[in-house]
Motif scaffolding. Structure first.
Motif, PDB file in Angstrom:
ATOM      1  N   GLN A   2      -6.126   0.123  -1.442  1.00 46.25           N
ATOM      2  CA  GLN A   2      -5.209   0.789  -0.572  1.00 46.25           C
ATOM      3  C   GLN A   2      -5.514   0.933   0.798  1.00 46.25           C
ATOM      4  O   GLN A   2      -4.925   0.884   1.854  1.00 46.25           O
ATOM      5  CB  GLN A   2      -5.016   2.381  -1.262  1.00 46.25           C
ATOM      6  N   GLN A   3      -7.041   1.220   1.035  1.00 48.54           N
ATOM      7  CA  GLN A   3      -7.477   1.421   2.170  1.00 48.54           C
ATOM      8  C   GLN A   3      -7.372  -0.060   3.028  1.00 48.54           C
ATOM      9  O   GLN A   3      -7.303   0.060   4.303  1.00 48.54           O
ATOM     10  CB  GLN A   3      -9.184   1.848   2.163  1.00 48.54           C
ATOM     11  N   PHE A   5      -5.218  -2.119   2.597  1.00 39.41           N
ATOM     12  CA  PHE A   5      -3.626  -2.273   3.018  1.00 39.41           C
ATOM     13  C   PHE A   5      -3.376  -1.403   4.024  1.00 39.41           C
ATOM     14  O   PHE A   5      -2.550  -1.812   5.061  1.00 39.41           O
ATOM     15  CB  PHE A   5      -2.586  -2.103   1.972  1.00 39.41           C
ATOM     16  N   ASN A   6      -3.738  -0.279   4.316  1.00 37.97           N
ATOM     17  CA  ASN A   6      -3.572   0.696   5.259  1.00 37.97           C
ATOM     18  C   ASN A   6      -4.039   0.294   6.680  1.00 37.97           C
ATOM     19  O   ASN A   6      -3.550   0.146   7.659  1.00 37.97           O
ATOM     20  CB  ASN A   6      -4.037   1.993   4.934  1.00 37.97           C
ATOM     21  N   PRO A   9      -1.458  -3.197   7.628  1.00 37.94           N
ATOM     22  CA  PRO A   9      -0.272  -3.036   6.643  1.00 37.94           C
ATOM     23  C   PRO A   9       0.779  -4.476   6.791  1.00 37.94           C
ATOM     24  O   PRO A   9       1.671  -4.734   5.953  1.00 37.94           O
ATOM     25  CB  PRO A   9       0.406  -1.913   7.535  1.00 37.94           C
ATOM     26  N   GLY A  97       3.033  -2.513  -0.356  1.00 42.16           N
ATOM     27  CA  GLY A  97       1.809  -1.783  -0.348  1.00 42.16           C
ATOM     28  C   GLY A  97       0.761  -2.665  -1.344  1.00 42.16           C
ATOM     29  O   GLY A  97       0.593  -3.810  -1.546  1.00 42.16           O
ATOM     30  N   VAL A  98       0.263  -1.723  -2.120  1.00 45.14           N
ATOM     31  CA  VAL A  98      -0.742  -2.164  -3.218  1.00 45.14           C
ATOM     32  C   VAL A  98       0.168  -2.350  -4.654  1.00 45.14           C
ATOM     33  O   VAL A  98       0.643  -1.412  -5.048  1.00 45.14           O
ATOM     34  CB  VAL A  98      -1.923  -1.403  -3.537  1.00 45.14           C
ATOM     35  N   ASN A 124       1.369  -8.119   0.276  1.00 46.83           N
ATOM     36  CA  ASN A 124       0.824  -7.225  -0.515  1.00 46.83           C
ATOM     37  C   ASN A 124      -0.516  -7.227  -1.037  1.00 46.83           C
ATOM     38  O   ASN A 124      -1.221  -8.523  -0.647  1.00 46.83           O
ATOM     39  CB  ASN A 124       1.489  -6.811  -1.634  1.00 46.83           C
ATOM     40  N   ARG A 125      -1.242  -6.205  -1.359  1.00 47.27           N
ATOM     41  CA  ARG A 125      -2.507  -6.289  -2.012  1.00 47.27           C
ATOM     42  C   ARG A 125      -2.328  -6.172  -3.635  1.00 47.27           C
ATOM     43  O   ARG A 125      -1.372  -5.407  -3.905  1.00 47.27           O
ATOM     44  CB  ARG A 125      -3.440  -5.245  -1.620  1.00 47.27           C
ATOM     45  N   PHE A 171       1.504   2.807  -7.844  1.00 52.92           N
ATOM     46  CA  PHE A 171       1.708   1.422  -7.240  1.00 52.92           C
ATOM     47  C   PHE A 171       2.845   1.541  -6.596  1.00 52.92           C
ATOM     48  O   PHE A 171       3.659   2.202  -6.842  1.00 52.92           O
ATOM     49  CB  PHE A 171       1.481   0.276  -8.235  1.00 52.92           C
ATOM     50  N   ALA A 172       2.779   0.677  -5.506  1.00 48.84           N
ATOM     51  CA  ALA A 172       4.146   0.318  -4.605  1.00 48.84           C
ATOM     52  C   ALA A 172       4.957  -0.423  -5.496  1.00 48.84           C
ATOM     53  O   ALA A 172       6.424  -0.310  -5.452  1.00 48.84           O
ATOM     54  CB  ALA A 172       3.883  -0.380  -3.270  1.00 48.84           C
ATOM     55  N   THR A 195       7.596   4.615  -9.447  1.00 52.97           N
ATOM     56  CA  THR A 195       6.911   3.209  -9.141  1.00 52.97           C
ATOM     57  C   THR A 195       8.293   1.980  -9.672  1.00 52.97           C
ATOM     58  O   THR A 195       8.498   1.895 -10.850  1.00 52.97           O
ATOM     59  CB  THR A 195       5.835   2.988  -9.872  1.00 52.97           C
TER      60      THR A 195
END
Length: 456
Positions: A2-3, A5-6, A9, A97-98, A124-125, A171-172, A195
């Protein structure tokens, strides 16, 4: 993840393509390792099943995605209409996102990597949870997703308990391939975090044989669909509906073709094993239950039809079946082929429609009007005429189920959209007279809008 992806983005399209090209190179380099690993996991798996069913479609998907990604990712202009003038409106496609992906064991390369390809293409990741039934293949997948690729996809191993925990992560998007029963649990776990999910499930995919059919061609298509990967395919023909007067001819033709192409049965090198002793026992128990309830089991060969120690199973044709038998109540996922006869096509269509929508529906016949009638009268995730399995390999067409056989699509642009957020984007320049008119609740503006939109 997540980090990561942030921190980025928006992954530039050019960078996504670089990653996909890198994945393609590594996959091709690891071809022999993947063939050997999948064979160890199955006990024995033919090179044909791994190359044609796993590696080739995965690499084809990468190539197709690379070619079309710039077009898919472009903003889609939409009509703003007079009420929004002079603003412009478009739909932009944004990474979610993830995302989590849970892959099955039956095609442990394709069904793991193809969703990853699409998710990365959308920016995405990924966290990829692979099946505990394919440990050797999993190790090769871990080797593939190393270095820079590991920053975009992490491979995670674990049993059913870990899968339950995985499904409950926020998750996204969550993508699951597996059985309908497990899919319900995945959806329940995901719902706690709201989700969104894509469920690629299965079900009992029927083959409807019509009266105007070339039995030999139909039998070839059925045998290929049933024996590829030893029938361990979510869109494999599950049962056959055949006109009563053609049933005997169909059985004889299937047996003749099986003897020709699989003369050594379970001792041959062209037949993949059942994945485990547990799954082998499940299939033999289904056969025993059917026989106890009055079914007849036809075995094309006099011997080499079964090997419990190596969990290998040849084609078993089952006739005189009914819905009381367990093999007509659950997805078979193996080389067991029930055949039901019917007296009229409406009777066959009624039978299909009284059961849950399948992931695939096949019709065999030379009358195009009758084939169209079957298509118009039924519902299924996919549909194919005079062929089996091949509809799944279409790079530019969506793949997905309906109702109990699945939810959502992937492959092609539909896959890109699945892993993207379609973002309504309104852009207004420095000239924007409508703001003053709206703030003052201008009566002339209201009259114009009413004249434009509130007329009968």
């Amino acid at each position: 993840m997540q980090q990561r992806f942030n921190a980025t983005p928006y992954l530039p399209i050019a960078k996504r393509i670089v990653l996909l090209k890198q994945l393609k190179r590594v996959l091709i380099t690891c071809e022999n390792e993947l063939i050997a690993a999948t064979s160890k996991d199955f006990g024995y798996r033919t090179e044909f099943d791994t190359v044609l069913g796993d590696i080739l479609p995965t690499v084809k998907t990468i190539s197709h995605t690379i070619s079309h990604l710039p077009k898919w990712a472009k903003d889609s202009p939409r009509k703003a209409g007079l009420s929004l003038a002079p603003s412009k409106i478009a739909v932009s496609y944004q990474a979610k996102g993830v995302v989590g992906i849970i892959s099955p064991w039956n095609y442990p390369i394709q069904l793991a990597i193809v969703p990853v390809i699409t998710a990365i293409a959308a920016g995405n990741r990924v966290l990829l949870k692979v099946s505990e039934f394919t440990p050797h293949t999993n190790q090769v997948l871990k080797q593939i997703f190393t270095d820079e690729l590991a920053e975009h996809c992490a491979v995670i191993e674990g049993d059913a308990t870990l899968s339950q925990q995985f499904s409950g992560l926020p998750f996204a998007h969550l993508f699951f391939t597996g059985s309908t029963a497990v899919g319900r649990h995945v959806m329940t776990a995901a719902s706690k975090n709201l989700t969104p999910v894509t469920l690629e499930l299965g079900g009992k995919s029927p083959v409807i044989i019509t009266e105007n059919v070339d039995i030999l061609k139909a039998a070839k298509a059925i045998l290929f669909g049933k024996m590829a990967n030893a029938g361990q395919i979510c869109v494999a023909p599950d049962y056959i509906l055949v006109p009563e007067k053609l049933e005997e001819q169909l059985v004889k033709t299937l047996c003749s073709l099986y003897k020709k192409h699989f003369p050594l049965g379970v001792e041959g090198k062209n037949l993949t094993s059942i994945i485990s002793e547990q799954h082998f026992s499940r299939l033999t128990n289904l056969l025993d239950d059917a026989q106890q309830r009055g079914a007849q089991v036809v075995m094309p060969l006099d011997d080499n039809q079964s090997d419990e120690q190596k969990h290998r199973l040849g084609l078993h044709i089952v006739t005189h079946v009914n819905d009381d038998m367990l093999l007509m109540q659950e997805e078979l996922f193996g080389p067991v082929l029930p055949i039901m006869s019917y007296q009229s096509l409406p009777q066959a269509l009624d039978y299909v429609n009284q059961h849950p929508h399948p992931l695939a529906l096949y019709v065999m016949g030379q009358d195009q009007q009758v084939n169209q009638l079957v298509q118009d009268s039924t519902h299924s995730g996919t549909f194919a005429v005079n062929d089996t399995l091949m509809q799944v390999t279409a790079d530019d067409a969506p793949f997905g189920g309906l109702g109990p056989s699945g939810m959502g699509n992937y492959h092609g642009v539909e896959g890109f959209l699945t892993f993207s957020h379609a973002r309504n984007t309104l852009k207004t320049g420095s000239f924007n007279p409508k703001l003053s008119l709206l703030l003052s609740q201008n009566k002339a503006l209201i009259k114009v809008l009413k004249w434009l939109y509130l007329r009968p």
